[in-house]
Design an enzyme around this catalytic site. Structure first.
Site, PDB file in Angstrom:
ATOM      1  N   GLY A  91     -21.958 -13.492   4.855  1.00  0.00           N
ATOM      2  CA  GLY A  91     -22.299 -13.145   3.598  1.00  0.00           C
ATOM      3  C   GLY A  91     -21.375 -13.728   2.546  1.00  0.00           C
ATOM      4  O   GLY A  91     -20.174 -13.966   2.841  1.00  0.00           O
ATOM      5  N   ILE A  92     -21.915 -13.702   1.470  1.00  0.00           N
ATOM      6  CA  ILE A  92     -21.244 -14.269   0.158  1.00  0.00           C
ATOM      7  C   ILE A  92     -21.827 -13.396  -0.997  1.00  0.00           C
ATOM      8  O   ILE A  92     -22.807 -12.846  -0.987  1.00  0.00           O
ATOM      9  CB  ILE A  92     -21.478 -16.044  -0.165  1.00  0.00           C
ATOM     10  CG1 ILE A  92     -22.993 -16.083  -0.341  1.00  0.00           C
ATOM     11  CG2 ILE A  92     -21.083 -16.664   1.042  1.00  0.00           C
ATOM     12  CD1 ILE A  92     -23.499 -17.793  -0.572  1.00  0.00           C
ATOM     13  N   ASP A  95     -21.927 -13.314  -8.295  1.00  0.00           N
ATOM     14  CA  ASP A  95     -22.131 -12.294  -9.224  1.00  0.00           C
ATOM     15  C   ASP A  95     -22.604 -12.829 -10.459  1.00  0.00           C
ATOM     16  O   ASP A  95     -22.051 -13.730 -10.927  1.00  0.00           O
ATOM     17  CB  ASP A  95     -21.244 -11.043  -9.166  1.00  0.00           C
ATOM     18  CG  ASP A  95     -20.971 -10.524  -7.683  1.00  0.00           C
ATOM     19  OD1 ASP A  95     -21.853 -10.430  -6.808  1.00  0.00           O
ATOM     20  OD2 ASP A  95     -20.170  -9.670  -7.783  1.00  0.00           O
ATOM     21  N   TYR A 154     -27.418 -10.120  -4.516  1.00  0.00           N
ATOM     22  CA  TYR A 154     -26.647  -9.619  -3.304  1.00  0.00           C
ATOM     23  C   TYR A 154     -27.523  -8.165  -2.944  1.00  0.00           C
ATOM     24  O   TYR A 154     -27.735  -8.182  -1.751  1.00  0.00           O
ATOM     25  CB  TYR A 154     -25.374  -9.482  -3.741  1.00  0.00           C
ATOM     26  CG  TYR A 154     -24.392  -8.712  -2.512  1.00  0.00           C
ATOM     27  CD1 TYR A 154     -23.854  -9.485  -1.546  1.00  0.00           C
ATOM     28  CD2 TYR A 154     -24.221  -7.285  -2.448  1.00  0.00           C
ATOM     29  CE1 TYR A 154     -23.161  -8.945  -0.858  1.00  0.00           C
ATOM     30  CE2 TYR A 154     -23.396  -6.606  -1.469  1.00  0.00           C
ATOM     31  CZ  TYR A 154     -22.738  -7.648  -0.464  1.00  0.00           C
ATOM     32  OH  TYR A 154     -21.927  -7.173   0.433  1.00  0.00           O
TER      33      TYR A 154
END
Length: 247
Positions: A91-92, A95, A154
């Site tokens: 995952g990354i 934002d 996200y």
């Protein structure tokens, strides 16, 4: 140095398995006696140091690329045998508030965090169905359940993982395959430690148990869900957040 664990016939693949939560999951599975392979995408030096420290082999591939994932898993299974346990942890974050978010930042997070689950599961599912056994655990997030300011990409990906988990669980249950998700709250990792101290303190004040999760808290849940005798637990999302969310 991590103590060597006795080997079993079960092979576990942990994506993003050399750092943070993924590192703790890889080590916990290894210490339970599973054969573990940890995948990584970017930091070769960190991955090699992890492998040397733990004795867990590592394999580099991009889980956000369908063809690369299919080929990599084919290579892994040809060399090491069938994958019985899959932990989707890669995952990354990228934002930013939605009205300023670039399409690329949306795409990158969705592909890495959500599409990768489809890519890896697609690669192992036929074999698991033929063998009538499989354990799949998808690492979601409290922010996929509650949403979070500045994380529409996200949160959407992590929420999608929960829906993906339920649907695949229904498709796979009669084949001896369980599919579950774990949704951690705020975990004491490098990413969380980068939060400004005053902001982090406010977060901790909202956690009833009064602390951040440790990566090992999440890893213990994965160990529980992948056990052979956890075969009646499927399609669930296990929240590990110290009571921060009780929905």
């Amino acid at each position: 140095m991590i103590a060597a664990a006795p080997t079993t016939n079960r092979l576990a693949l942990v994506t993003g398995g050399t750092r943070g939560i993924g590192e703790a999951i890889s080590i916990a599975l290894h210490n339970e006696g599973y054969r573990v392979l940890a995948s990584f995408q970017r930091n070769h030096e960190v991955a090699q140091a992890f492998s040397e420290r733990t004795g867990i082999p590592v394999f580099k591939f991009d889980a956000s690329d369908f063809e690369a994932t299919q080929q990599s898993i084919h290579t892994i299974e040809a060399d090491m045998g069938p994958i019985d346990i899959l932990v989707n942890n890669a995952g990354i974050t990228r934002d930013g508030v939605m009205h300023k978010m670039s399409p690329q930042n949306w795409h990158d997070v969705i592909e890495t965090n959500l599409s990768s689950c489809f890519y890896t599961c697609h690669a192992v599912m036929t074999g698991m169905r033929e063998r009538k056994f499989g354990r799949i655990v998808n690492i979601s997030s409290i922010n996929g359940l509650e949403g979070q300011f500045g994380q529409t990409n996200y949160a959407a990906a992590k929420a999608g993982m929960c829906g993906f988990t339920k649907s695949l669980a229904k498709e796979s249950a009669r084949s001896g395959i369980t599919v579950n998700a774990v949704a951690p709250g705020y975990v004491d990792t490098e990413m969380v430690r980068a939060i400004a101290p005053e902001v982090l303190q406010k977060i901790i004040e909202k956690i009833p148990v009064g602390r951040l999760a440790k990566p090992e808290d999440v890893a213990r849940c994965v160990n529980f869900l992948v056990a052979d005798d956890a075969d009646f637990i499927t399609g669930t999302t296990l929240s590990v957040n110290g009571g921060q969310s009780m929905a």
